[in-house]
Design a protein around this motif. Structure first.
Motif, PDB file in Angstrom:
ATOM      1  N   GLY A 184       0.844  -1.217  -0.103  1.00  0.00           N
ATOM      2  CA  GLY A 184      -0.166  -0.147  -0.058  1.00  0.00           C
ATOM      3  C   GLY A 184       0.835   1.220  -0.013  1.00  0.00           C
ATOM      4  O   GLY A 184       0.130   2.289   0.084  1.00  0.00           O
ATOM      5  N   GLY A 185       1.904   1.113  -0.148  1.00  0.00           N
ATOM      6  CA  GLY A 185       3.011   2.373  -0.144  1.00  0.00           C
ATOM      7  C   GLY A 185       3.255   2.866  -1.521  1.00  0.00           C
ATOM      8  O   GLY A 185       2.629   2.466  -2.512  1.00  0.00           O
ATOM      9  N   SER A 186       4.431   3.454  -1.455  1.00  0.00           N
ATOM     10  CA  SER A 186       4.760   3.994  -2.861  1.00  0.00           C
ATOM     11  C   SER A 186       6.360   3.938  -2.840  1.00  0.00           C
ATOM     12  O   SER A 186       7.240   4.053  -1.824  1.00  0.00           O
ATOM     13  CB  SER A 186       4.344   5.512  -3.219  1.00  0.00           C
ATOM     14  N   ARG A 187       7.019   3.947  -4.170  1.00  0.00           N
ATOM     15  CA  ARG A 187       8.463   4.235  -4.319  1.00  0.00           C
ATOM     16  C   ARG A 187       8.863   5.432  -5.247  1.00  0.00           C
ATOM     17  O   ARG A 187       7.996   5.544  -6.231  1.00  0.00           O
ATOM     18  CB  ARG A 187       8.924   2.845  -4.947  1.00  0.00           C
ATOM     19  N   VAL A 188       9.480   6.211  -4.772  1.00  0.00           N
ATOM     20  CA  VAL A 188       9.879   7.429  -5.502  1.00  0.00           C
ATOM     21  C   VAL A 188      11.149   7.101  -6.680  1.00  0.00           C
ATOM     22  O   VAL A 188      11.986   6.611  -5.981  1.00  0.00           O
ATOM     23  CB  VAL A 188      10.506   8.606  -4.732  1.00  0.00           C
ATOM     24  N   ALA A 189      10.639   7.196  -7.981  1.00  0.00           N
ATOM     25  CA  ALA A 189      11.570   6.734  -8.983  1.00  0.00           C
ATOM     26  C   ALA A 189      12.634   7.837  -9.387  1.00  0.00           C
ATOM     27  O   ALA A 189      13.691   7.627  -9.799  1.00  0.00           O
ATOM     28  CB  ALA A 189      11.064   6.080 -10.006  1.00  0.00           C
ATOM     29  N   ILE A 190      12.007   9.105  -9.627  1.00  0.00           N
ATOM     30  CA  ILE A 190      12.634  10.165  -9.984  1.00  0.00           C
ATOM     31  C   ILE A 190      12.356  11.269  -9.067  1.00  0.00           C
ATOM     32  O   ILE A 190      11.204  11.431  -8.841  1.00  0.00           O
ATOM     33  CB  ILE A 190      12.566  10.482 -11.633  1.00  0.00           C
ATOM     34  N   GLU A 191      13.327  12.335  -8.858  1.00  0.00           N
ATOM     35  CA  GLU A 191      13.115  13.376  -7.950  1.00  0.00           C
ATOM     36  C   GLU A 191      14.120  14.381  -8.203  1.00  0.00           C
ATOM     37  O   GLU A 191      15.323  14.248  -8.373  1.00  0.00           O
ATOM     38  CB  GLU A 191      13.080  13.148  -6.493  1.00  0.00           C
ATOM     39  N   GLY A 192      13.805  15.769  -8.564  1.00  0.00           N
ATOM     40  CA  GLY A 192      14.186  16.639  -8.715  1.00  0.00           C
ATOM     41  C   GLY A 192      15.222  16.795  -9.830  1.00  0.00           C
ATOM     42  O   GLY A 192      16.474  17.084 -10.107  1.00  0.00           O
ATOM     43  N   LEU A 193      14.843  16.096 -11.225  1.00  0.00           N
ATOM     44  CA  LEU A 193      15.407  15.798 -12.283  1.00  0.00           C
ATOM     45  C   LEU A 193      15.003  16.975 -13.404  1.00  0.00           C
ATOM     46  O   LEU A 193      14.244  17.226 -13.811  1.00  0.00           O
ATOM     47  CB  LEU A 193      15.180  14.702 -13.025  1.00  0.00           C
ATOM     48  N   ALA A 194      16.168  17.964 -13.634  1.00  0.00           N
ATOM     49  CA  ALA A 194      16.038  18.885 -14.668  1.00  0.00           C
ATOM     50  C   ALA A 194      17.028  18.698 -15.860  1.00  0.00           C
ATOM     51  O   ALA A 194      18.101  18.412 -15.746  1.00  0.00           O
ATOM     52  CB  ALA A 194      16.266  20.304 -14.068  1.00  0.00           C
ATOM     53  N   LEU A 195      16.631  18.852 -17.146  1.00  0.00           N
ATOM     54  CA  LEU A 195      17.335  18.432 -18.211  1.00  0.00           C
ATOM     55  C   LEU A 195      16.869  19.315 -19.418  1.00  0.00           C
ATOM     56  O   LEU A 195      15.837  19.286 -19.772  1.00  0.00           O
ATOM     57  CB  LEU A 195      17.531  17.079 -18.564  1.00  0.00           C
ATOM     58  N   SER A 196      17.722  19.877 -20.212  1.00  0.00           N
ATOM     59  CA  SER A 196      17.431  20.630 -21.634  1.00  0.00           C
ATOM     60  C   SER A 196      18.087  20.005 -22.580  1.00  0.00           C
ATOM     61  O   SER A 196      19.408  19.750 -22.568  1.00  0.00           O
ATOM     62  CB  SER A 196      17.489  21.993 -21.475  1.00  0.00           C
ATOM     63  N   VAL A 197      17.569  19.594 -23.657  1.00  0.00           N
ATOM     64  CA  VAL A 197      18.277  19.082 -24.879  1.00  0.00           C
ATOM     65  C   VAL A 197      17.969  20.065 -26.201  1.00  0.00           C
ATOM     66  O   VAL A 197      16.971  20.303 -26.646  1.00  0.00           O
ATOM     67  CB  VAL A 197      17.794  17.730 -25.283  1.00  0.00           C
ATOM     68  N   PRO A 198      19.174  20.392 -26.693  1.00  0.00           N
ATOM     69  CA  PRO A 198      19.095  21.494 -27.808  1.00  0.00           C
ATOM     70  C   PRO A 198      18.658  20.545 -29.128  1.00  0.00           C
ATOM     71  O   PRO A 198      18.865  19.778 -29.048  1.00  0.00           O
ATOM     72  CB  PRO A 198      20.428  21.889 -28.089  1.00  0.00           C
ATOM     73  N   ALA A 199      18.029  21.392 -30.067  1.00  0.00           N
ATOM     74  CA  ALA A 199      17.747  20.780 -31.331  1.00  0.00           C
ATOM     75  C   ALA A 199      18.963  20.041 -31.937  1.00  0.00           C
ATOM     76  O   ALA A 199      19.910  20.628 -32.013  1.00  0.00           O
ATOM     77  CB  ALA A 199      17.161  21.937 -32.299  1.00  0.00           C
ATOM     78  N   ALA A 200      18.821  18.808 -32.600  1.00  0.00           N
ATOM     79  CA  ALA A 200      19.657  17.975 -33.079  1.00  0.00           C
ATOM     80  C   ALA A 200      20.751  17.523 -32.390  1.00  0.00           C
ATOM     81  O   ALA A 200      21.712  17.095 -33.122  1.00  0.00           O
ATOM     82  CB  ALA A 200      20.130  18.974 -34.476  1.00  0.00           C
ATOM     83  N   GLN A 201      20.859  17.703 -31.157  1.00  0.00           N
ATOM     84  CA  GLN A 201      21.821  17.139 -30.471  1.00  0.00           C
ATOM     85  C   GLN A 201      21.689  15.514 -30.134  1.00  0.00           C
ATOM     86  O   GLN A 201      20.449  15.147 -30.042  1.00  0.00           O
ATOM     87  CB  GLN A 201      22.024  17.723 -28.892  1.00  0.00           C
ATOM     88  N   PHE A 202      22.829  14.745 -30.088  1.00  0.00           N
ATOM     89  CA  PHE A 202      22.790  13.443 -29.853  1.00  0.00           C
ATOM     90  C   PHE A 202      22.948  13.367 -28.467  1.00  0.00           C
ATOM     91  O   PHE A 202      24.169  13.625 -27.958  1.00  0.00           O
ATOM     92  CB  PHE A 202      23.639  12.694 -30.602  1.00  0.00           C
ATOM     93  N   LEU A 203      22.222  13.039 -27.389  1.00  0.00           N
ATOM     94  CA  LEU A 203      22.128  12.909 -26.027  1.00  0.00           C
ATOM     95  C   LEU A 203      22.064  11.487 -25.497  1.00  0.00           C
ATOM     96  O   LEU A 203      21.207  10.664 -25.811  1.00  0.00           O
ATOM     97  CB  LEU A 203      21.090  13.827 -25.233  1.00  0.00           C
ATOM     98  N   CYS A 204      23.098  11.075 -24.794  1.00  0.00           N
ATOM     99  CA  CYS A 204      22.980   9.722 -24.128  1.00  0.00           C
ATOM    100  C   CYS A 204      22.949   9.989 -22.480  1.00  0.00           C
ATOM    101  O   CYS A 204      23.432  10.751 -21.993  1.00  0.00           O
ATOM    102  CB  CYS A 204      24.536   8.772 -24.379  1.00  0.00           C
TER     103      CYS A 204
END
Length: 265
Positions: free
Chosen positions: A22-42
């Motif tokens: 009955g609980g919960s798990r936090v998978a992602i927290e406080g994630l910020a990311l910007s990706v410019p156009a035509a960039q290849f990001l891994c």
């Protein structure tokens, strides 16, 4: 909208319910990311850190999170043409190679022969009318890659698409991916747990922490293109990166560059 899409991601909190207790798990927290156009990001991170969860949020297959995923002009990411290639090819077994690619096109685009031209470019011209069960694993991934590119997406998401392939086949597909990206520029977000693969492919590598996942390192890959998969500069870059950021990356699966099936050497 035309051209590659620039992307802004802010996931304040993503949780999963745990029915067993009955609980919960936090998978992602406080994630910020910007990706410019035509960039290849891994995106690199340990198994279970939330990489696939993040990709599903970007693709809007999952909308249950606090935060926003949008284009840099503030419009919803859904307004861009998005293609998503998964860890498995996900070909429809009752359709031919040709029709597995044409299925994502509208009638007019399909009539143009766009799918057939791309498949021939990927050396699948002799298999257009074959069904997926007649293809090797590497050929199935090529069909899936063709299906991802045929719509000329503005945003291409790839979630460990070459995992489990042997080294020569995996490297051939990595080369094909780069060839297609150079010929048809798009914004790429590529998930991997292998640092060598990331260095070979990417303009930029983002490292995620163990869960709750957040960005712990954002590194530009300053190697010139085109790159040779056997170039010693790839390994020198990896060693230098690990030495400079050893305290951040210590113990993260994949960051050490330990070989996994299909990993770049």
């Amino acid at each position: 909208m035309t051209g590659a899409a620039a992307l802004d991601i802010r996931i304040d909190r993503k949780t999963f319910r745990m029915p067993a207790n009955g609980g919960s798990r936090v998978a992602i927290e406080g994630l910020a990311l910007s990706v410019p156009a035509a960039q290849f990001l891994c995106i690199v991170g340990p198994s279970g850190c939330g990489k696939t969860t993040l990709m599903n949020l970007i693709a809007r297959l999952d909308r249950e999170a606090e935060g926003t995923v949008q284009l840099s002009d503030g419009t919803p990411v859904e307004s861009a043409r998005i293609a998503y290639m998964f860890q498995t090819p996900r070909l429809l077994p009752w359709l031919s190679v040709r029709d597995n690619v044409r299925i994502v096109l509208d009638q007019a685009e399909g009539a143009e022969g766009r799918a057939e031209a791309l498949l021939r470019q990927m050396e699948l011209g002799d298999s257009l009318d074959d069904f997926p069960n007649r293809l090797s694993g590497g050929m199935q991934r090529r069909v899936a890659l063709a299906r991802a590119f045929v719509t000329e997406p503005q945003l291409l998401l790839l979630d460990e698409p070459f995992v489990s392939l042997d080294l020569p086949v995996g490297n051939r597909l990595r080369g094909l991916l780069l060839d297609l990206w150079r010929a048809r520029p798009t914004t790429v977000v590529f998930v991997t747990h292998d640092l060598r693969e990331a260095i070979y492919l990417a303009d930029r590598i983002v490292f995620l922490s163990r869960g709750p996942s957040k960005v712990i390192l954002d590194e530009t890959v300053g190697l010139t293109r085109p790159r040779d998969v056997e170039d010693p500069a790839i390994d020198r870059f990896r060693i230098d990166l690990l030495e400079r950021h050893s305290s951040l990356l210590h113990g993260l699966a994949g960051a050490s560059g330990d070989q996994t099936p299909g990993a770049v050497q």
